[in-house]
Design an enzyme around this catalytic site. Structure first.
Site, short mmCIF file in Angstrom:
data_model
loop_
_atom_site.label_atom_id
_atom_site.label_comp_id
_atom_site.label_asym_id
_atom_site.label_seq_id
_atom_site.Cartn_x
_atom_site.Cartn_y
_atom_site.Cartn_z
N CYS A 1 0.85 -1.19 0.00
CA CYS A 1 0.00 0.00 0.00
C CYS A 1 0.89 1.23 0.00
CB CYS A 1 -0.92 0.01 1.22
SG CYS A 1 -1.95 1.48 1.29
N GLY A 2 0.95 1.91 -1.12
CA GLY A 2 1.78 3.11 -1.22
C GLY A 2 1.20 4.28 -0.45
N HIS A 3 -0.11 4.51 -0.57
CA HIS A 3 -0.67 5.65 0.16
C HIS A 3 -0.55 5.42 1.65
CE1 HIS A 3 -4.55 3.62 1.21
NE2 HIS A 3 -4.70 4.63 2.03
N ASP B 1 -9.79 3.82 -5.11
CA ASP B 1 -8.74 4.59 -4.45
C ASP B 1 -8.94 6.07 -4.77
OD1 ASP B 1 -6.34 5.60 -3.39
OD2 ASP B 1 -5.29 3.72 -3.82
N GLY C 1 -0.57 4.46 -4.60
CA GLY C 1 0.89 4.35 -4.56
C GLY C 1 1.44 3.15 -5.27
N SER C 2 0.94 1.96 -4.94
CA SER C 2 1.45 0.75 -5.59
C SER C 2 0.98 0.66 -7.03
CB SER C 2 1.06 -0.51 -4.79
OG SER C 2 -0.34 -0.57 -4.57
#
Length: 374
Positions: free
Chosen positions: A122-124, A290, A295-296
């Site tokens: 999870c990028g965010h 999202d 992010g990912s």
């Protein structure tokens, strides 16, 4: 490097430690309140749970193994459902249990969750955790400068480089695990006809295609149709086992569908590098949207653009979400994964605290752990 959660200065957002030995309510039945801290990154919620269920905090396991344990544990799933589902959350809620890292080389570990289960990346969330760790004092940082917060997640070790200015978090650059192109030109049959997608890995597997192939745009009024199409594409690809990870079967399977469009023509900058401006909406898990540029998903997009020669070292992708929030992405360095060309992406955004909560359960409440309406 592991920060000591039991002595960390926390500030106003949260006043307790990250409990790595919590017992009782999460293992069997609820017996006490659950404290959380809520942030958002680019509009996407992120609920941090510093005291996670004891089933995922025991010694001697990696974060990837903790994810496997979480999936199998009824008490952990109950806690996830309680915090994610209505009336305490909603169908698009997202969060993480904070867990010990794999070793002392990281500050903390994170198990990411959503309404359907546990994510591999999870990028965010990584951006939010970096901002939270610095803002609360878990990881000391100067008033002006850059501080690396190292986080172990199920897909590997990632870094949130937190830039501070005037004693506040200015932005966070998330340096991800290597991303690569898994497959190109994969045909998928949908109720709107056959479409062609590319599949790329950015900590999770994503199917990526221009929204116009379905006669749609990346805009709020098309979100309902994009959700339906995203579900169809993901389910069809997973039924065909089209996204098997080359190294770790736990990372296999399409997690989300990224619908893209160009928001402007590429611009050459004075130093000869290029600025790309794209817009996207990512539909992940079972129809979650999202709000951030993802992010990912952005990392997977960087891998595809690099593979096509459209994004080079020094170039930048301005990646806009369906609500107008922006991540800036670039190639940190080139590498290989199982002999395949790959890139390590760096994605910059920022996150903000939205509140702190103490969730309780009334013993007479018949709607526990909750429900989800879509």
């Amino acid at each position: 490097m592991t920060a000591d959660p039991h002595t960390m200065p926390i500030g106003n957002a949260y006043t307790g430690p990250i409990d790595t030995a919590c017992t009782g309510p999460f293992d069997t039945a609820y017996t006490g309140p659950i404290d959380t801290v809520d942030w958002h990154t680019g509009g996407e919620p992120f609920r941090i749970v510093p005291r996670p269920p004891s089933a995922v905090t025991g010694p001697g396991t990696t974060v990837a193994e903790r994810r496997t344990a979480a999936i199998a544990d009824a008490g952990v799933q109950w806690t996830r459902a309680l915090l994610c589902g209505e009336p305490r959350g909603h169908a698009d809620m997202y969060g993480a249990f904070l867990v010990p890292p794999d070793d002392d080389g990281a500050h903390l570990g994170a198990l990411f969750w959503h309404k359907d289960g546990f994510s591999t990346a999870c990028g965010h969330g990584t951006i939010a955790l970096g901002a939270w760790a610095v803002a609360t004092g878990l990881v000391p940082a100067p008033a002006d400068g850059t501080t690396d917060v190292v986080i172990d997640v199920p897909s590997g070790r990632v870094t949130a480089s937190v830039r501070t200015a005037g004693g506040r978090v200015a932005d966070v650059t998330f340096v991800n695990v290597p991303g690569h192109v898994h497959a190109r030109g994969v045909e998928v049959t949908t109720s709107q006809g056959a479409v062609t997608v590319d599949i790329a890995y950015g900590g999770a597997m994503y199917a990526v295609l221009p929204a116009h192939r379905l006669g749609l745009r990346v805009r709020p009024r098309d979100v309902t149709a994009l959700v339906a199409a995203g579900r169809e594409i993901r389910d069809a690809l997973n039924a065909a086992h089209a996204a098997e990870h080359p190294e770790d079967a736990r990372l296999s399977g399409v997690y989300g569908t990224v619908f893209t469009e160009e928001a402007g023509a590429p611009v050459e900058r004075p130093d000869g590098t290029w600025l790309l401006h794209h817009r996207n909406v990512t539909v992940f898990a079972d129809g979650q949207v999202d709000r951030s540029p993802c992010g990912s998903g952005t990392a997977a997009r960087v891998a595809l653009l690099a593979d096509a020669g459209e994004l080079r070292l020094g170039d930048e992708l301005r990646h806009e979400s369906v609500v107008g929030s922006v991540f800036r992405a670039r190639i940190e360095r080139s590498t290989t994964v199982q002999g395949r060309p790959a890139v390590v992406p760096a994605v910059t955004g920022t996150a903000y605290a939205t509140g702190a909560s103490r969730f309780t359960v009334d013993p007479d409440d018949t709607l526990v752990p909750g429900f989800v309406l879509r």
